[in-house]
Design a protein around this motif. Structure first.
Motif, PDB file in Angstrom:
ATOM      1  N   THR A   1       0.833  -1.203   0.000  1.00  0.00           N
ATOM      2  CA  THR A   1       0.000   0.000   0.000  1.00  0.00           C
ATOM      3  C   THR A   1       0.864   1.248   0.000  1.00  0.00           C
ATOM      4  O   THR A   1       0.560   2.240  -0.679  1.00  0.00           O
ATOM      5  CB  THR A   1      -0.936   0.011   1.219  1.00  0.00           C
ATOM      6  OG1 THR A   1      -1.744  -1.169   1.204  1.00  0.00           O
ATOM      7  CG2 THR A   1      -1.838   1.235   1.201  1.00  0.00           C
ATOM      8  N   SER A   2       1.969   1.220   0.747  1.00  0.00           N
ATOM      9  CA  SER A   2       2.891   2.359   0.765  1.00  0.00           C
ATOM     10  C   SER A   2       3.404   2.669  -0.629  1.00  0.00           C
ATOM     11  O   SER A   2       3.466   3.849  -1.035  1.00  0.00           O
ATOM     12  CB  SER A   2       4.066   2.058   1.702  1.00  0.00           C
ATOM     13  OG  SER A   2       5.029   3.094   1.666  1.00  0.00           O
ATOM     14  N   ASP A   3       3.771   1.628  -1.380  1.00  0.00           N
ATOM     15  CA  ASP A   3       4.244   1.827  -2.750  1.00  0.00           C
ATOM     16  C   ASP A   3       3.156   2.465  -3.617  1.00  0.00           C
ATOM     17  O   ASP A   3       3.425   3.384  -4.398  1.00  0.00           O
ATOM     18  CB  ASP A   3       4.661   0.487  -3.373  1.00  0.00           C
ATOM     19  CG  ASP A   3       5.862  -0.142  -2.694  1.00  0.00           C
ATOM     20  OD1 ASP A   3       6.707   0.598  -2.174  1.00  0.00           O
ATOM     21  OD2 ASP A   3       5.948  -1.390  -2.704  1.00  0.00           O
ATOM     22  N   ALA A   4       1.931   1.944  -3.515  1.00  0.00           N
ATOM     23  CA  ALA A   4       0.836   2.433  -4.350  1.00  0.00           C
ATOM     24  C   ALA A   4       0.539   3.901  -4.063  1.00  0.00           C
ATOM     25  O   ALA A   4       0.288   4.697  -4.984  1.00  0.00           O
ATOM     26  CB  ALA A   4      -0.417   1.587  -4.131  1.00  0.00           C
ATOM     27  N   VAL A   5       0.576   4.287  -2.779  1.00  0.00           N
ATOM     28  CA  VAL A   5       0.348   5.696  -2.423  1.00  0.00           C
ATOM     29  C   VAL A   5       1.472   6.562  -2.976  1.00  0.00           C
ATOM     30  O   VAL A   5       1.227   7.651  -3.523  1.00  0.00           O
ATOM     31  CB  VAL A   5       0.218   5.849  -0.896  1.00  0.00           C
ATOM     32  CG1 VAL A   5       0.227   7.326  -0.502  1.00  0.00           C
ATOM     33  CG2 VAL A   5      -1.054   5.182  -0.402  1.00  0.00           C
ATOM     34  N   ALA A   6       2.714   6.091  -2.864  1.00  0.00           N
ATOM     35  CA  ALA A   6       3.845   6.858  -3.406  1.00  0.00           C
ATOM     36  C   ALA A   6       3.709   7.043  -4.908  1.00  0.00           C
ATOM     37  O   ALA A   6       3.988   8.127  -5.442  1.00  0.00           O
ATOM     38  CB  ALA A   6       5.161   6.142  -3.082  1.00  0.00           C
ATOM     39  N   ALA A   7       3.255   5.989  -5.618  1.00  0.00           N
ATOM     40  CA  ALA A   7       3.062   6.092  -7.064  1.00  0.00           C
ATOM     41  C   ALA A   7       1.978   7.108  -7.401  1.00  0.00           C
ATOM     42  O   ALA A   7       2.101   7.862  -8.376  1.00  0.00           O
ATOM     43  CB  ALA A   7       2.713   4.722  -7.640  1.00  0.00           C
ATOM     44  N   SER A   8       0.921   7.151  -6.600  1.00  0.00           N
ATOM     45  CA  SER A   8      -0.149   8.122  -6.843  1.00  0.00           C
ATOM     46  C   SER A   8       0.321   9.547  -6.573  1.00  0.00           C
ATOM     47  O   SER A   8      -0.057  10.486  -7.287  1.00  0.00           O
ATOM     48  CB  SER A   8      -1.374   7.789  -5.986  1.00  0.00           C
ATOM     49  OG  SER A   8      -2.108   6.723  -6.559  1.00  0.00           O
ATOM     50  N   LEU A   9       1.132   9.731  -5.547  1.00  0.00           N
ATOM     51  CA  LEU A   9       1.654  11.071  -5.276  1.00  0.00           C
ATOM     52  C   LEU A   9       2.563  11.541  -6.414  1.00  0.00           C
ATOM     53  O   LEU A   9       2.526  12.715  -6.807  1.00  0.00           O
ATOM     54  CB  LEU A   9       2.410  11.088  -3.951  1.00  0.00           C
ATOM     55  CG  LEU A   9       1.556  10.888  -2.697  1.00  0.00           C
ATOM     56  CD1 LEU A   9       2.430  10.882  -1.450  1.00  0.00           C
ATOM     57  CD2 LEU A   9       0.488  11.958  -2.578  1.00  0.00           C
ATOM     58  N   ALA A  10       3.357  10.618  -6.967  1.00  0.00           N
ATOM     59  CA  ALA A  10       4.190  10.972  -8.120  1.00  0.00           C
ATOM     60  C   ALA A  10       3.314  11.331  -9.319  1.00  0.00           C
ATOM     61  O   ALA A  10       3.605  12.280 -10.060  1.00  0.00           O
ATOM     62  CB  ALA A  10       5.122   9.817  -8.472  1.00  0.00           C
ATOM     63  N   LEU A  11       2.225  10.582  -9.510  1.00  0.00           N
ATOM     64  CA  LEU A  11       1.296  10.868 -10.600  1.00  0.00           C
ATOM     65  C   LEU A  11       0.645  12.239 -10.414  1.00  0.00           C
ATOM     66  O   LEU A  11       0.490  13.003 -11.381  1.00  0.00           O
ATOM     67  CB  LEU A  11       0.228   9.775 -10.664  1.00  0.00           C
ATOM     68  CG  LEU A  11      -0.793   9.874 -11.795  1.00  0.00           C
ATOM     69  CD1 LEU A  11      -0.144   9.573 -13.145  1.00  0.00           C
ATOM     70  CD2 LEU A  11      -1.969   8.918 -11.553  1.00  0.00           C
ATOM     71  N   ALA A  12       0.278  12.548  -9.184  1.00  0.00           N
ATOM     72  CA  ALA A  12      -0.346  13.847  -8.912  1.00  0.00           C
ATOM     73  C   ALA A  12       0.605  14.996  -9.227  1.00  0.00           C
ATOM     74  O   ALA A  12       0.196  16.034  -9.762  1.00  0.00           O
ATOM     75  CB  ALA A  12      -0.789  13.914  -7.452  1.00  0.00           C
ATOM     76  N   ARG A  13       1.884  14.819  -8.915  1.00  0.00           N
ATOM     77  CA  ARG A  13       2.856  15.876  -9.227  1.00  0.00           C
ATOM     78  C   ARG A  13       3.002  16.058 -10.740  1.00  0.00           C
ATOM     79  O   ARG A  13       3.160  17.182 -11.232  1.00  0.00           O
ATOM     80  CB  ARG A  13       4.197  15.557  -8.568  1.00  0.00           C
ATOM     81  CG  ARG A  13       4.189  15.793  -7.055  1.00  0.00           C
ATOM     82  CD  ARG A  13       5.575  15.665  -6.463  1.00  0.00           C
ATOM     83  NE  ARG A  13       5.966  14.272  -6.315  1.00  0.00           N
ATOM     84  CZ  ARG A  13       5.789  13.548  -5.204  1.00  0.00           C
ATOM     85  NH1 ARG A  13       5.219  14.095  -4.146  1.00  0.00           N
ATOM     86  NH2 ARG A  13       6.196  12.295  -5.152  1.00  0.00           N
ATOM     87  N   VAL A  14       2.923  14.955 -11.484  1.00  0.00           N
ATOM     88  CA  VAL A  14       2.958  15.058 -12.948  1.00  0.00           C
ATOM     89  C   VAL A  14       1.751  15.855 -13.442  1.00  0.00           C
ATOM     90  O   VAL A  14       1.880  16.757 -14.282  1.00  0.00           O
ATOM     91  CB  VAL A  14       2.982  13.653 -13.590  1.00  0.00           C
ATOM     92  CG1 VAL A  14       2.746  13.741 -15.101  1.00  0.00           C
ATOM     93  CG2 VAL A  14       4.312  12.954 -13.306  1.00  0.00           C
TER      94      VAL A  14
END
Length: 349
Positions: free
Chosen positions: A20-33
């Motif tokens: 879950t930690s990985d998935a949240v980190a991926a979403s935060l990176a997507l949001a910054r994009v």
């Protein structure tokens, strides 16, 4: 046709190689994009007890995304109000608006977003998402909106009047949206003069009828003089159409399991999804995949951008909210979702 404004819907997908930690980190990176590309808004869904979906708590995720970005509007797509006490939702989003003024959307839905057992557990076993909660949905919407206002509400309890506010000194309030996948929410949004979004990405059916109903019956309100809506789409874009089709396979198979009552799992890799397809899809399931695929926007940049413009024009909207559904290959950094990020970059042009 002019290009519509673009936004993002995120369910925080969880792949088999991710925590879950990985998935949240991926979403935060997507949001910054999305923020860097100039997307209008970034919404987080509410779903519970699903192995492939990490968006269980929109207010927490909204706070994380808003804190990780600079200008993009961030909101819920949406909070399923029958699961929660209106005051709790009002307090959460009043605080979010106070922390990020002018950047918060509160999208409200009526569906449970989960199975009956999890719905029961969401309310501490006190009846779950009962029929009464659904029937009182219009009242709950009104209460949530009123409690976030600076003036608050006045309640009479035990013969005494009590003032109730979601936050002590509101300087502004979130923008409230009603969400739905049926005529019910379209009528309610029109009656209350609220912005409205139909879940086109979920079924692809009934969108034109729901939007026509909303626009025809819309009653102006102090907050909104004219109907306001946008379109939601599942999308996967890559440099070539073939590559986009490959990246879409994991999500297609995940949704197939959901819609055919199979046990749910975390999202497979692209290689695993290809092996599943090569082994053969049951004849009875092929039609389900084809129907979903037909409603999604999958392909190379030029064709997908043209398709998005065409759909926006067809439904009379100037904004399209994209759920980027691209999967990942084996060995991908678990804290990133490069296919989802590329979908946003290529759609933005």
């Amino acid at each position: 046709m002019t290009a519509p404004r673009l936004s993002v819907l995120d369910l925080v997908p969880v792949r088999k190689d991710q925590s879950t930690s990985d998935a949240v980190a991926a979403s935060l990176a997507l949001a910054r994009v999305a923020d860097d590309l100039g997307f209008v808004r970034y919404w987080l869904a509410e779903h519970h007890n699903m192995p492939a979906v990490g968006s269980t708590n929109p207010p927490v995720l909204v706070s994380l995304v808003a804190g990780a970005t600079e200008r993009i509007r961030v909101g819920s797509g949406g909070v399923m109000l029958p699961n929660h006490a209106p005051l709790v939702v009002a307090e959460q989003f009043a605080l979010l608006e106070a922390a990020f003024p002018g950047r918060i959307d509160l999208g409200i839905g009526r569906a449970p977003g989960t199975d009956p057992v999890t719905g029961w557990a969401l309310r501490h076993g006190a009846g779950g998402v009962s029929d009464e909660n659904v029937l009182r949905f219009p009242e709950y919407v009104d209460n949530t909106i009123a409690m976030m206002d600076a003036a608050g509400v006045t309640m009479t309890v035990g013969g005494r009047r009590h003032e109730l506010r979601a936050t002590p000194a509101a300087g502004s309030v979130p923008t409230i949206w009603l969400l739905g996948s049926s005529d019910y929410s379209a009528r309610l949004a029109a009656e209350k003069g609220l912005p409205y979004v139909f879940a086109h990405h979920f079924s692809g059916q009934g969108t034109a009828e729901a939007l026509a109903l909303y626009r025809t019956h819309f009653q102006p309100s102090p907050e909104l003089a004219e109907p306001r809506t946008f379109l939601t789409l599942n999308a996967c874009v890559a440099d070539s159409a073939d590559e986009a089709e490959r990246r879409a396979l994991p999500q297609l198979l995940t949704m197939l399991r959901l819609r055919t009552g199979q046990p749910l799992e975390a999202q497979p890799s692209i290689e695993e999804a290809q092996k599943t397809v090569a082994a053969g899809i049951p004849d009875g399931h092929r039609g389900v995949i084809d129907a979903m695929r037909a409603a999604w926007v999958i392909g190379a940049p030029d064709e997908t951008r043209a398709r998005v413009r065409e759909l926006a024009d067809s439904f009379g909207v100037d904004e399209v909210m994209v759920n980027p559904i691209a999967g990942a290959y084996d060995g991908t950094d678990p804290r990133r979702a490069p296919g989802r990020e590329e979908t946003l970059r290529l759609l933005a042009g």
